[in-house]
Design a protein around this motif. Structure first.
Motif, PDB file in Angstrom:
ATOM      1  N   SER A  16       0.826  -1.196   0.000  1.00 42.16           N
ATOM      2  CA  SER A  16       0.000   0.000   0.000  1.00 42.16           C
ATOM      3  C   SER A  16       0.865   1.252   0.000  1.00 42.16           C
ATOM      4  O   SER A  16       1.951   1.284   0.554  1.00 42.16           O
ATOM      5  N   THR A  17       0.339   2.320  -0.581  1.00 42.53           N
ATOM      6  CA  THR A  17       1.030   3.603  -0.522  1.00 42.53           C
ATOM      7  C   THR A  17       0.439   4.496   0.555  1.00 42.53           C
ATOM      8  O   THR A  17       0.805   5.658   0.683  1.00 42.53           O
ATOM      9  N   ASN A  18      -0.490   3.946   1.358  1.00 38.86           N
ATOM     10  CA  ASN A  18      -1.152   4.752   2.374  1.00 38.86           C
ATOM     11  C   ASN A  18      -0.197   5.231   3.454  1.00 38.86           C
ATOM     12  O   ASN A  18      -0.313   6.328   3.964  1.00 38.86           O
ATOM     13  N   SER A  19       0.733   4.360   3.855  1.00 35.42           N
ATOM     14  CA  SER A  19       1.674   4.748   4.907  1.00 35.42           C
ATOM     15  C   SER A  19       3.008   4.071   4.631  1.00 35.42           C
ATOM     16  O   SER A  19       3.094   2.852   4.639  1.00 35.42           O
ATOM     17  N   ALA A  20       4.013   4.860   4.360  1.00 36.30           N
ATOM     18  CA  ALA A  20       5.325   4.310   4.025  1.00 36.30           C
ATOM     19  C   ALA A  20       5.967   3.696   5.255  1.00 36.30           C
ATOM     20  O   ALA A  20       5.839   4.220   6.354  1.00 36.30           O
ATOM     21  N   PRO A  21       6.659   2.566   5.088  1.00 39.19           N
ATOM     22  CA  PRO A  21       7.273   1.913   6.234  1.00 39.19           C
ATOM     23  C   PRO A  21       8.456   2.683   6.794  1.00 39.19           C
ATOM     24  O   PRO A  21       8.869   2.436   7.905  1.00 39.19           O
ATOM     25  N   PHE A  22       9.008   3.637   6.040  1.00 43.04           N
ATOM     26  CA  PHE A  22      10.118   4.441   6.526  1.00 43.04           C
ATOM     27  C   PHE A  22       9.786   5.910   6.316  1.00 43.04           C
ATOM     28  O   PHE A  22       9.209   6.296   5.309  1.00 43.04           O
ATOM     29  N   THR A  35      15.101  -4.898  14.591  1.00 43.62           N
ATOM     30  CA  THR A  35      16.062  -3.806  14.433  1.00 43.62           C
ATOM     31  C   THR A  35      16.838  -3.860  13.123  1.00 43.62           C
ATOM     32  O   THR A  35      17.392  -2.851  12.689  1.00 43.62           O
ATOM     33  N   LYS A  36      16.891  -5.015  12.470  1.00 47.43           N
ATOM     34  CA  LYS A  36      17.611  -5.140  11.192  1.00 47.43           C
ATOM     35  C   LYS A  36      16.716  -4.874   9.990  1.00 47.43           C
ATOM     36  O   LYS A  36      17.139  -5.065   8.853  1.00 47.43           O
ATOM     37  N   ARG A  37      15.494  -4.423  10.233  1.00 49.33           N
ATOM     38  CA  ARG A  37      14.573  -4.170   9.127  1.00 49.33           C
ATOM     39  C   ARG A  37      15.155  -3.139   8.175  1.00 49.33           C
ATOM     40  O   ARG A  37      15.908  -2.247   8.570  1.00 49.33           O
ATOM     41  N   ASN A  38      14.795  -3.270   6.904  1.00 52.05           N
ATOM     42  CA  ASN A  38      15.226  -2.320   5.889  1.00 52.05           C
ATOM     43  C   ASN A  38      14.115  -2.244   4.843  1.00 52.05           C
ATOM     44  O   ASN A  38      13.116  -2.975   4.941  1.00 52.05           O
ATOM     45  N   PRO A  94      17.910   3.151   6.032  1.00 47.53           N
ATOM     46  CA  PRO A  94      19.099   2.473   6.568  1.00 47.53           C
ATOM     47  C   PRO A  94      19.819   1.727   5.451  1.00 47.53           C
ATOM     48  O   PRO A  94      19.199   1.286   4.483  1.00 47.53           O
ATOM     49  N   PRO A  95      21.127   1.592   5.549  1.00 54.91           N
ATOM     50  CA  PRO A  95      21.855   0.862   4.504  1.00 54.91           C
ATOM     51  C   PRO A  95      21.466  -0.608   4.500  1.00 54.91           C
ATOM     52  O   PRO A  95      21.122  -1.177   5.536  1.00 54.91           O
ATOM     53  N   PHE A  96      21.465  -1.215   3.333  1.00 59.76           N
ATOM     54  CA  PHE A  96      21.208  -2.641   3.240  1.00 59.76           C
ATOM     55  C   PHE A  96      21.919  -3.207   2.033  1.00 59.76           C
ATOM     56  O   PHE A  96      22.316  -2.475   1.128  1.00 59.76           O
ATOM     57  N   ASP A  97      22.103  -4.521   2.055  1.00 59.23           N
ATOM     58  CA  ASP A  97      22.789  -5.232   0.975  1.00 59.23           C
ATOM     59  C   ASP A  97      21.870  -6.373   0.558  1.00 59.23           C
ATOM     60  O   ASP A  97      21.816  -7.413   1.201  1.00 59.23           O
TER      61      ASP A  97
END
Length: 399
Positions: A9-15, A226-229, A22-25
């Motif tokens: 959904s575009t209703n509420s962005a997760p970040f 805590t490792k969510r991205n 946050p950086p991610f690989d």
């Protein structure tokens, strides 16, 4: 309810748009084939990764519904040499892994295929570790400790729960402590995963219940850890959209292929979320319950999850609110309470226990359980920092 579509959904962005992501690989693990009847593509999938001599790793209990036999037939019709190893047991230990290694080595195999639930997937990965890199499973506890190449492998889940086919980790039980070792390496991941919802139609109601609630927990825990991205959040959110509205339908109408499809896709997406993030203290709490009382993993998860959600509310309430709002579950109460109550509603609909006392757990062992849960790796990624005393309070609330 019908199966939900895959979208975010575009209703509420997760970040927040006011903070940098946050950086991610992100490294996709492999090819995913989804379709009713997709098992028919197994031979082609094995050939695509270079397999010619295959060990089929499975659970003997599946043979009465014919899934391993069908997999054998498909692969042999594709001209492959296939050897059946059906020594997998629930929560596989090094003993099952070592037996599979001896069997695979004797047949000089060059590819591994797993057909079954999470235990078959984990055992297959474990066999791959030891067959190619030697040593013992404890040598690979953690991530990235295999120094040599590993064999190509294909995963075919017959349940909608663990999402193990989407992960590079093998969970192998230590026979001495009865606790699970997480042994991960990108080389151990399945090159191809085949998602055939028709294979899940034969699941007993009890298996649908315990695997389904585990998948729900994977979506919720990985969404807030805590490792969510951005990648893991997208997968977890989409997983919850598939799982929450279809869990009860799959229980009530087990032949509903749309609901079964949504559950299997949701399970896989939740597995992708775990691979790209992690889990939380709910899984840390569940493992000692299985170790001491033999409580099925999904049962333990279902009992603990509502109380973990309530504990995490101060740190993750805004994220729970996103999941709740997207599914239209808001009712004026705090989001964590709404979500916790919804999980309890799902476990009650499945006929699962609602308390540790109902599971036969003694209150005198809660302190020991808290001590062991605090040593589990997933506790370190919980959105609200936890101590042994905190975990004890969560157990007490669940008792």
């Amino acid at each position: 309810m019908k199966a939900t579509s895959l979208h975010t959904s575009t209703n509420s962005a997760p970040f927040s748009t006011h903070a940098s992501a946050p950086p991610f690989d992100f490294e996709p693990l492999g090819r995913v084939i989804f379709a009713p009847g997709a098992l028919a593509q197994l031979g082609e999938a094995v050939r695509s990764v270079g397999g010619t001599r295959v060990v089929l790793v499975t659970d003997r209990g599946l043979e009465h519904v014919g899934h391993p036999q069908r997999a054998l037939k498909v692969m042999r019709e594709a001209g492959l040499e296939v050897f059946l190893f059906d020594g997998v047991k629930e929560n596989p230990t090094e003993r099952e892994v070592d037996a599979g290694v001896v069997f695979a080595r004797a047949h000089q195999i060059d590819c591994i295929v797993a057909v079954g639930g999470g235990s078959s997937m984990d055992c297959a990965k474990g066999i791959n570790f030891i067959l190619t890199n030697g040593g013992r499973m404890i040598d690979y506890k953690g991530h990235g400790k295999a120094t040599k190449p590993m064999l190509p492998s294909v995963g075919v889940p017959t349940t909608a729960g663990t999402g193990s086919e989407a992960q590079s980790y093998a969970l192998i039980t230590d026979e001495r402590s009865h606790l699970k070792m997480a042994c991960g390496d990108k080389k151990a991941a399945f090159r191809v995963s085949i998602l055939d919802p028709e294979l899940t139609l034969s699941q007993p109601r009890s298996v649908t219940a315990v695997t389904g609630i585990d998948a729900v927990a994977h979506a919720i825990e990985s969404y807030v850890c805590t490792k969510r991205n951005p990648v893991s959040a997208m997968c977890a959110r989409a997983a919850f959209q598939h799982l929450e509205p279809n869990f009860e339908t799959a229980l009530r109408s087990p032949q509903d292929l749309a609901a079964r499809s949504a559950m299997q896709i949701g399970s896989h997406l939740a597995g992708m979320a775990i691979e790209n993030a992690m889990l939380g203290v709910c899984h840390s709490c569940a493992n000692p319950l299985t170790a001491h009382y033999g409580i099925t993993h999904g049962v333990a998860i279902g009992v603990m999850l509502p109380h973990v959600i309530r504990f995490n509310a101060p740190a993750a309430g805004h994220l729970y609110a996103e999941l709740v709002a997207e599914r239209g579950l808001t009712n004026g109460q705090p989001a964590a309470e709404v979500l916790a109550a919804r999980v309890s509603q799902l476990t009650a609909a499945a006929g699962l226990p609602q308390s540790l006392k109902e599971c036969g757990v003694s209150d005198t062992i809660l302190q020991l359980l808290a001590e062991e849960a605090n040593q589990q790796w997933t506790a370190r990624f919980n959105p609200r920092p936890v101590t042994e005393a905190d975990i004890l309070r969560v157990y007490q609330a669940a008792w």
